[in-house]
Design a protein around this motif. Sequence first.
Motif, PDB file in Angstrom:
ATOM      1  N   LYS A   1       0.823  -1.220   0.000  1.00 15.42           N
ATOM      2  CA  LYS A   1       0.000   0.000   0.000  1.00 15.42           C
ATOM      3  C   LYS A   1       0.853   1.266   0.000  1.00 15.42           C
ATOM      4  CE  LYS A   1      -4.393  -0.908  -0.285  1.00 15.42           C
ATOM      5  NZ  LYS A   1      -4.288  -2.244  -0.857  1.00 15.42           N
ATOM      6  N   ILE A   2       2.029   1.206   0.612  1.00 15.99           N
ATOM      7  CA  ILE A   2       2.882   2.394   0.639  1.00 15.99           C
ATOM      8  C   ILE A   2       4.112   2.130  -0.212  1.00 15.99           C
ATOM      9  CG2 ILE A   2       4.328   3.888   2.081  1.00 15.99           C
ATOM     10  CD1 ILE A   2       2.240   3.703   4.221  1.00 15.99           C
ATOM     11  N   ARG A   3       4.186   2.869  -1.313  1.00 13.53           N
ATOM     12  CA  ARG A   3       5.281   2.689  -2.264  1.00 13.53           C
ATOM     13  C   ARG A   3       6.092   3.961  -2.391  1.00 13.53           C
ATOM     14  NH1 ARG A   3       3.055  -1.143  -6.964  1.00 13.53           N
ATOM     15  NH2 ARG A   3       1.569  -2.330  -5.737  1.00 13.53           N
ATOM     16  N   GLU A   4       7.322   3.812  -2.811  1.00  9.79           N
ATOM     17  CA  GLU A   4       8.182   4.957  -3.115  1.00  9.79           C
ATOM     18  C   GLU A   4       8.151   6.016  -2.021  1.00  9.79           C
ATOM     19  OE1 GLU A   4       7.535   6.283  -7.142  1.00  9.79           O
ATOM     20  OE2 GLU A   4       7.361   4.213  -7.833  1.00  9.79           O
ATOM     21  N   LEU A   5       8.346   5.560  -0.808  1.00 12.04           N
ATOM     22  CA  LEU A   5       8.367   6.472   0.329  1.00 12.04           C
ATOM     23  C   LEU A   5       9.548   7.431   0.211  1.00 12.04           C
ATOM     24  CD1 LEU A   5       7.106   7.146   3.075  1.00 12.04           C
ATOM     25  CD2 LEU A   5       8.747   5.599   4.097  1.00 12.04           C
ATOM     26  N   LEU A   6      10.687   6.905  -0.271  1.00 10.51           N
ATOM     27  CA  LEU A   6      11.921   7.704  -0.350  1.00 10.51           C
ATOM     28  C   LEU A   6      12.459   7.720  -1.758  1.00 10.51           C
ATOM     29  CD1 LEU A   6      13.500   6.179   2.807  1.00 10.51           C
ATOM     30  CD2 LEU A   6      12.785   8.525   2.531  1.00 10.51           C
ATOM     31  N   SER A   7      13.272   8.721  -2.030  1.00  4.45           N
ATOM     32  CA  SER A   7      13.950   8.765  -3.328  1.00  4.45           C
ATOM     33  C   SER A   7      15.446   8.920  -3.070  1.00  4.45           C
ATOM     34  CB  SER A   7      13.434   9.946  -4.152  1.00  4.45           C
ATOM     35  OG  SER A   7      13.797  11.157  -3.514  1.00  4.45           O
ATOM     36  N   ALA A   8      16.233   8.764  -4.120  1.00  5.08           N
ATOM     37  CA  ALA A   8      17.691   8.873  -3.999  1.00  5.08           C
ATOM     38  C   ALA A   8      18.103  10.213  -3.389  1.00  5.08           C
ATOM     39  CB  ALA A   8      18.332   8.696  -5.371  1.00  5.08           C
ATOM     40  N   GLU A   9      17.306  11.266  -3.658  1.00  9.02           N
ATOM     41  CA  GLU A   9      17.642  12.611  -3.146  1.00  9.02           C
ATOM     42  C   GLU A   9      17.577  12.684  -1.621  1.00  9.02           C
ATOM     43  OE1 GLU A   9      15.083  12.503  -5.957  1.00  9.02           O
ATOM     44  OE2 GLU A   9      17.078  12.257  -6.846  1.00  9.02           O
ATOM     45  N   ASP A  10      16.912  11.707  -0.991  1.00  9.44           N
ATOM     46  CA  ASP A  10      16.788  11.726   0.471  1.00  9.44           C
ATOM     47  C   ASP A  10      18.076  11.317   1.169  1.00  9.44           C
ATOM     48  OD1 ASP A  10      14.076  12.559   0.723  1.00  9.44           O
ATOM     49  OD2 ASP A  10      13.441  10.573   0.068  1.00  9.44           O
ATOM     50  N   PHE A  11      19.036  10.786   0.400  1.00  5.02           N
ATOM     51  CA  PHE A  11      20.283  10.311   1.010  1.00  5.02           C
ATOM     52  C   PHE A  11      21.485  10.964   0.352  1.00  5.02           C
ATOM     53  CE2 PHE A  11      17.235   6.774   0.820  1.00  5.02           C
ATOM     54  CZ  PHE A  11      16.971   6.666   2.167  1.00  5.02           C
ATOM     55  N   SER A  12      22.584  10.959   1.087  1.00  7.88           N
ATOM     56  CA  SER A  12      23.845  11.425   0.501  1.00  7.88           C
ATOM     57  C   SER A  12      24.973  10.674   1.173  1.00  7.88           C
ATOM     58  CB  SER A  12      24.010  12.927   0.716  1.00  7.88           C
ATOM     59  OG  SER A  12      24.358  13.171   2.072  1.00  7.88           O
ATOM     60  N   SER A  13      26.182  10.963   0.767  1.00  7.34           N
ATOM     61  CA  SER A  13      27.339  10.258   1.326  1.00  7.34           C
ATOM     62  C   SER A  13      27.543  10.571   2.805  1.00  7.34           C
ATOM     63  CB  SER A  13      28.596  10.624   0.537  1.00  7.34           C
ATOM     64  OG  SER A  13      28.770  12.025   0.569  1.00  7.34           O
ATOM     65  N   VAL A  14      26.846  11.599   3.337  1.00  4.19           N
ATOM     66  CA  VAL A  14      27.017  11.897   4.765  1.00  4.19           C
ATOM     67  C   VAL A  14      25.899  11.324   5.640  1.00  4.19           C
ATOM     68  CG1 VAL A  14      28.406  13.960   4.401  1.00  4.19           C
ATOM     69  CG2 VAL A  14      25.926  14.174   4.521  1.00  4.19           C
ATOM     70  N   THR A  15      24.911  10.659   5.006  1.00  4.03           N
ATOM     71  CA  THR A  15      23.865  10.010   5.801  1.00  4.03           C
ATOM     72  C   THR A  15      24.481   8.823   6.543  1.00  4.03           C
ATOM     73  OG1 THR A  15      22.263  10.577   4.083  1.00  4.03           O
ATOM     74  CG2 THR A  15      21.563   8.962   5.713  1.00  4.03           C
ATOM     75  N   ARG A  16      24.115   8.638   7.805  1.00  2.32           N
ATOM     76  CA  ARG A  16      24.694   7.547   8.589  1.00  2.32           C
ATOM     77  C   ARG A  16      23.668   6.558   9.132  1.00  2.32           C
ATOM     78  NH1 ARG A  16      28.053   8.626   6.071  1.00  2.32           N
ATOM     79  NH2 ARG A  16      30.182   9.318   6.469  1.00  2.32           N
ATOM     80  N   LEU A  17      22.448   7.002   9.318  1.00  6.52           N
ATOM     81  CA  LEU A  17      21.466   6.133   9.974  1.00  6.52           C
ATOM     82  C   LEU A  17      20.063   6.509   9.535  1.00  6.52           C
ATOM     83  CD1 LEU A  17      20.567   4.143  12.254  1.00  6.52           C
ATOM     84  CD2 LEU A  17      20.797   6.029  13.842  1.00  6.52           C
ATOM     85  N   THR A  18      19.280   5.511   9.191  1.00 10.92           N
ATOM     86  CA  THR A  18      17.890   5.733   8.822  1.00 10.92           C
ATOM     87  C   THR A  18      17.011   4.812   9.656  1.00 10.92           C
ATOM     88  OG1 THR A  18      18.487   6.228   6.533  1.00 10.92           O
ATOM     89  CG2 THR A  18      16.207   5.642   6.948  1.00 10.92           C
ATOM     90  N   LEU A  19      16.002   5.376  10.247  1.00 12.74           N
ATOM     91  CA  LEU A  19      15.023   4.594  10.998  1.00 12.74           C
ATOM     92  C   LEU A  19      13.763   4.475  10.160  1.00 12.74           C
ATOM     93  CD1 LEU A  19      15.013   6.141  14.581  1.00 12.74           C
ATOM     94  CD2 LEU A  19      15.721   3.842  13.960  1.00 12.74           C
ATOM     95  N   VAL A  20      13.246   3.272  10.024  1.00 12.25           N
ATOM     96  CA  VAL A  20      12.000   3.089   9.283  1.00 12.25           C
ATOM     97  C   VAL A  20      11.019   2.327  10.170  1.00 12.25           C
ATOM     98  CG1 VAL A  20      10.931   2.126   7.220  1.00 12.25           C
ATOM     99  CG2 VAL A  20      13.248   3.012   7.100  1.00 12.25           C
TER     100      VAL A  20
END
Length: 412
Positions: free
Chosen positions: A164-183
């Motif tokens: 039901k939930i698709r494409e929540l994130l895109s590549a633009e949401d991350f970069s080489s300085v991102t370290r942790l993502t909570l989902v």
Amino acid sequence: LSLPLPLLSAILFSLRVCRAADIPEDATSEFSVRLYHQLQAAGDQDNIIFSPLSVAVALGMVELGARGASLEEIRQAVGFSHLLQGVEFSLLQNLTTALTDDDANYVIRFANSLFLQEGITFNPEFLHLMRKYFRAEVETVDFSESAAVAEQINSWVENHTESKIRELLSAEDFSSVTRLTLVNAVYFRGSWKNQFRPENTRTFSFSKDDGSEVQTLMMYQQGDFYYGEFSDGSQEAGGVYQVLEMPYEGEDMSMMIVLPRQEVPLASLEPIIKAPLLEEWANNVKRQKVEVYLPRFKVEQKIDLRSTLQELGIKKIFTNDADLSAMTDGKDLYIGKAVQKAYLEVTEEGAEGAVGSGMIALTRTLVLYPQVMADHPFFFVIRHRRTGSILFMGRVMTPEVIDPNDHDFDSM
């Protein structure tokens, strides 16, 4: 080194009951209402749907890694500051455990995951507590491969929300300085205790607060529900308004619909909504026979939690002043992004599906019972009836719109 942390809460809700949970009465209801008013201020005529519970769980996961003022801001805002520190983790754990009890009455999927940057060392105690309290899965990714990471996390969310939930994130949401993502993903599906009969569903005009009208599919039933009429004691909210509580199977959970008078815009009623008033409604509705006209509706919303939470006083975790040192020894970790996506579908069964039938305009008839005619904007809350805990909150400004000219209509 700046370390943005997308904090995501993907929610799908197709209406179902949950088991009683050992949480204090109304621990976070004030927080829930404050969140609602923030979202209301941001969107004039938009539908709203969010899960206060899911925000609380996501913040709980962050809180495990926070210290000092960063920790205190979260506890203060969510409503945990009167508890002994750490007690809130058990409360959130008890609620999520209760939600996932095997029970034939409903379908629920509750899943948390941590996506860590490869090569970074996180505090083993933090990871242990994440698993203990939130059953959080832990995976390592390379955030510099932003497209691949987005695809991996989106697949995970899709799998846990029955697509039901698709494409929540895109590549633009991350970069080489991102370290942790909570989902955090929740899938919830269930049935009304008193279902609507699809053959009673008809086309109906819904009057929006901007004065325009749209055609929608209106469900109808006469049944026993909890009902009350309330007055705000003034004319600001149009004097008297209706509250209808419709239980789901098992009666642990219910949807409460708050409807102003036909000529009164919902915006007049919204300012009076406060946490104690939710309790007052719940305690004063009485079981009786009611005629209910409720539109089928599907609402979904993606919320920027970062700006919303900052308005509510949770600021430090999003800046260089963040102290997330219980997560990792690095002193420069902060959250760069926080998003929640929620989805709610209301149909005749309460669950997904249900096809429309005979689209014939309805007329109001003389009745002996109270009549709840939700043919104009309304506020709703989905709550656990014993504790008052709020799982979902929102408003319907525009229901599902149907085109009277499409072929389905003509075939009827």
